[in-house]
Design a protein around this motif. Sequence first.
Motif, PDB file in Angstrom:
ATOM      1  N   PRO A  28       1.731 -47.864 -51.617  1.00  0.00           N
ATOM      2  CA  PRO A  28       3.022 -47.888 -52.300  1.00  0.00           C
ATOM      3  C   PRO A  28       2.951 -48.486 -53.703  1.00  0.00           C
ATOM      4  O   PRO A  28       3.888 -48.327 -54.494  1.00  0.00           O
ATOM      5  CB  PRO A  28       3.888 -48.766 -51.383  1.00  0.00           C
ATOM      6  CG  PRO A  28       3.240 -48.701 -50.045  1.00  0.00           C
ATOM      7  CD  PRO A  28       1.779 -48.631 -50.349  1.00  0.00           C
ATOM      8  N   HIS A  29       1.860 -49.152 -54.023  1.00  0.00           N
ATOM      9  CA  HIS A  29       1.769 -49.872 -55.289  1.00  0.00           C
ATOM     10  C   HIS A  29       0.761 -49.299 -56.271  1.00  0.00           C
ATOM     11  O   HIS A  29       0.861 -49.545 -57.474  1.00  0.00           O
ATOM     12  CB  HIS A  29       1.409 -51.337 -55.015  1.00  0.00           C
ATOM     13  CG  HIS A  29       2.429 -52.062 -54.196  1.00  0.00           C
ATOM     14  ND1 HIS A  29       3.535 -52.667 -54.748  1.00  0.00           N
ATOM     15  CD2 HIS A  29       2.514 -52.257 -52.849  1.00  0.00           C
ATOM     16  CE1 HIS A  29       4.258 -53.224 -53.796  1.00  0.00           C
ATOM     17  NE2 HIS A  29       3.665 -52.984 -52.622  1.00  0.00           N
ATOM     18  N   VAL A  30      -0.213 -48.559 -55.783  1.00  0.00           N
ATOM     19  CA  VAL A  30      -1.249 -48.033 -56.666  1.00  0.00           C
ATOM     20  C   VAL A  30      -1.814 -46.753 -56.040  1.00  0.00           C
ATOM     21  O   VAL A  30      -1.965 -46.684 -54.811  1.00  0.00           O
ATOM     22  CB  VAL A  30      -2.359 -49.096 -56.887  1.00  0.00           C
ATOM     23  CG1 VAL A  30      -3.109 -49.397 -55.599  1.00  0.00           C
ATOM     24  CG2 VAL A  30      -3.324 -48.684 -57.979  1.00  0.00           C
ATOM     25  N   PRO A  31      -2.100 -45.710 -56.841  1.00  0.00           N
ATOM     26  CA  PRO A  31      -2.585 -44.462 -56.254  1.00  0.00           C
ATOM     27  C   PRO A  31      -4.016 -44.530 -55.740  1.00  0.00           C
ATOM     28  O   PRO A  31      -4.383 -43.822 -54.807  1.00  0.00           O
ATOM     29  CB  PRO A  31      -2.451 -43.454 -57.403  1.00  0.00           C
ATOM     30  CG  PRO A  31      -2.463 -44.279 -58.645  1.00  0.00           C
ATOM     31  CD  PRO A  31      -1.809 -45.577 -58.288  1.00  0.00           C
ATOM     32  N   ASP A  32      -4.839 -45.391 -56.364  1.00  0.00           N
ATOM     33  CA  ASP A  32      -6.245 -45.462 -55.973  1.00  0.00           C
ATOM     34  C   ASP A  32      -6.840 -46.742 -56.551  1.00  0.00           C
ATOM     35  O   ASP A  32      -6.288 -47.344 -57.478  1.00  0.00           O
ATOM     36  CB  ASP A  32      -7.011 -44.237 -56.501  1.00  0.00           C
ATOM     37  CG  ASP A  32      -8.320 -43.980 -55.772  1.00  0.00           C
ATOM     38  OD1 ASP A  32      -8.684 -44.779 -54.887  1.00  0.00           O
ATOM     39  OD2 ASP A  32      -8.998 -42.977 -56.095  1.00  0.00           O
ATOM     40  N   SER A  53       4.062 -58.316 -47.409  1.00  0.00           N
ATOM     41  CA  SER A  53       4.952 -57.154 -47.527  1.00  0.00           C
ATOM     42  C   SER A  53       4.212 -55.841 -47.303  1.00  0.00           C
ATOM     43  O   SER A  53       4.836 -54.787 -47.177  1.00  0.00           O
ATOM     44  CB  SER A  53       5.622 -57.138 -48.903  1.00  0.00           C
ATOM     45  OG  SER A  53       4.681 -56.815 -49.928  1.00  0.00           O
ATOM     46  N   LEU A  54       2.890 -55.899 -47.271  1.00  0.00           N
ATOM     47  CA  LEU A  54       2.079 -54.697 -47.108  1.00  0.00           C
ATOM     48  C   LEU A  54       1.892 -54.386 -45.630  1.00  0.00           C
ATOM     49  O   LEU A  54       1.586 -55.284 -44.830  1.00  0.00           O
ATOM     50  CB  LEU A  54       0.711 -54.875 -47.769  1.00  0.00           C
ATOM     51  CG  LEU A  54       0.702 -55.190 -49.270  1.00  0.00           C
ATOM     52  CD1 LEU A  54      -0.717 -55.502 -49.737  1.00  0.00           C
ATOM     53  CD2 LEU A  54       1.288 -54.031 -50.073  1.00  0.00           C
ATOM     54  N   SER A  55       2.016 -53.134 -45.274  1.00  0.00           N
ATOM     55  CA  SER A  55       1.846 -52.724 -43.883  1.00  0.00           C
ATOM     56  C   SER A  55       0.403 -52.918 -43.439  1.00  0.00           C
ATOM     57  O   SER A  55      -0.533 -52.605 -44.177  1.00  0.00           O
ATOM     58  CB  SER A  55       2.226 -51.250 -43.718  1.00  0.00           C
ATOM     59  OG  SER A  55       3.584 -51.043 -44.057  1.00  0.00           O
ATOM     60  N   ILE A  56       0.235 -53.440 -42.220  1.00  0.00           N
ATOM     61  CA  ILE A  56      -1.100 -53.543 -41.637  1.00  0.00           C
ATOM     62  C   ILE A  56      -1.485 -52.187 -41.047  1.00  0.00           C
ATOM     63  O   ILE A  56      -0.691 -51.557 -40.345  1.00  0.00           O
ATOM     64  CB  ILE A  56      -1.143 -54.632 -40.545  1.00  0.00           C
ATOM     65  CG1 ILE A  56      -0.925 -56.008 -41.170  1.00  0.00           C
ATOM     66  CG2 ILE A  56      -2.466 -54.589 -39.792  1.00  0.00           C
ATOM     67  CD1 ILE A  56      -0.881 -57.136 -40.157  1.00  0.00           C
ATOM     68  N   VAL A  57      -2.683 -51.732 -41.360  1.00  0.00           N
ATOM     69  CA  VAL A  57      -3.188 -50.478 -40.799  1.00  0.00           C
ATOM     70  C   VAL A  57      -3.670 -50.783 -39.383  1.00  0.00           C
ATOM     71  O   VAL A  57      -4.628 -51.536 -39.185  1.00  0.00           O
ATOM     72  CB  VAL A  57      -4.322 -49.916 -41.677  1.00  0.00           C
ATOM     73  CG1 VAL A  57      -4.868 -48.622 -41.072  1.00  0.00           C
ATOM     74  CG2 VAL A  57      -3.832 -49.682 -43.104  1.00  0.00           C
TER      75      VAL A  57
END
Length: 282
Positions: A28-32, A53-57
């Motif tokens: 959500p914050h950077v494409p690559d 705030s980042l989703s855990i994979v």
Amino acid sequence: MKLCRYGAPGEEKPGLIDADGNLRDLSPHVPDIAGNALSDEGLARLRGIDVNSLSIVQTKPRFGPCVGGTRKFMCIGLNYSDHAAETGADIPENPILFMKAISAIVGPNDDVVMPRGSTHTDWEVELGVVIGKPCKYVSEEDALDYVAGYCTINDVSERHFQAKISGQWTKGKSCDTFGPTGPWLVTRDEIEDVQNLDMWLDVNGKRMQTGNTNTMIFTVAQIISHLSQLFTLEPGDVISTGTPPGVGMGIKPEPVYLKEGDVMELEIAGLGKQRQTVKADA
């Protein structure tokens, strides 16, 4: 930060490894993990994100190469004094540069595939340096300011192709899958002394290489400065900085090379571990 790329080959998403070892989704914050994301400003912006705030994979996906958009994959040969000694080579006066095709780059745990006709495929654990911003004519004193981060690389090499087929070393270095890179890009602020990192490599559980970056002939800063006098280093460019002793070609009385089914495991302190199974090309 420990930055990474995960997912199927060619479809990798950007990720971050948190303090507890969880893989979190940065998409959500950077494409690559590439281009401007590697600049000081880009990395500062990523540091400013609330990790929680980042989703855990939740799955255990494949790790891809830890940096995208690489245009140059540069390698420094005979850059450890103890490795030069085991090969009987003279200490070079300047860094020995050869190029590895970017098509050799694969994930840290992808299979290494020996090309048809290979009988002398060898291993080399190496410190990888990833450039974060355009770099031209820089001094040794300023060189590390141009580094985005560091990673583990296995500079897999086919020695017969490298030395016996007339031409450059590139022939034995650029075979498909001969550049496992990652699992993480560790940003430079997390590495206290890049010239004091332990490294090792095992084949089938047997320790083959043990070394430390303190035996480099040319330091990371010297390498970057030297290369920048010749051409511009660009964001995402990778420099593989040489290997310590213990490669297969240096084993006495007879060299030992990889065969199908062999397993390589390697690690550099703080930069993560790799594991590859050797396959033979059909």
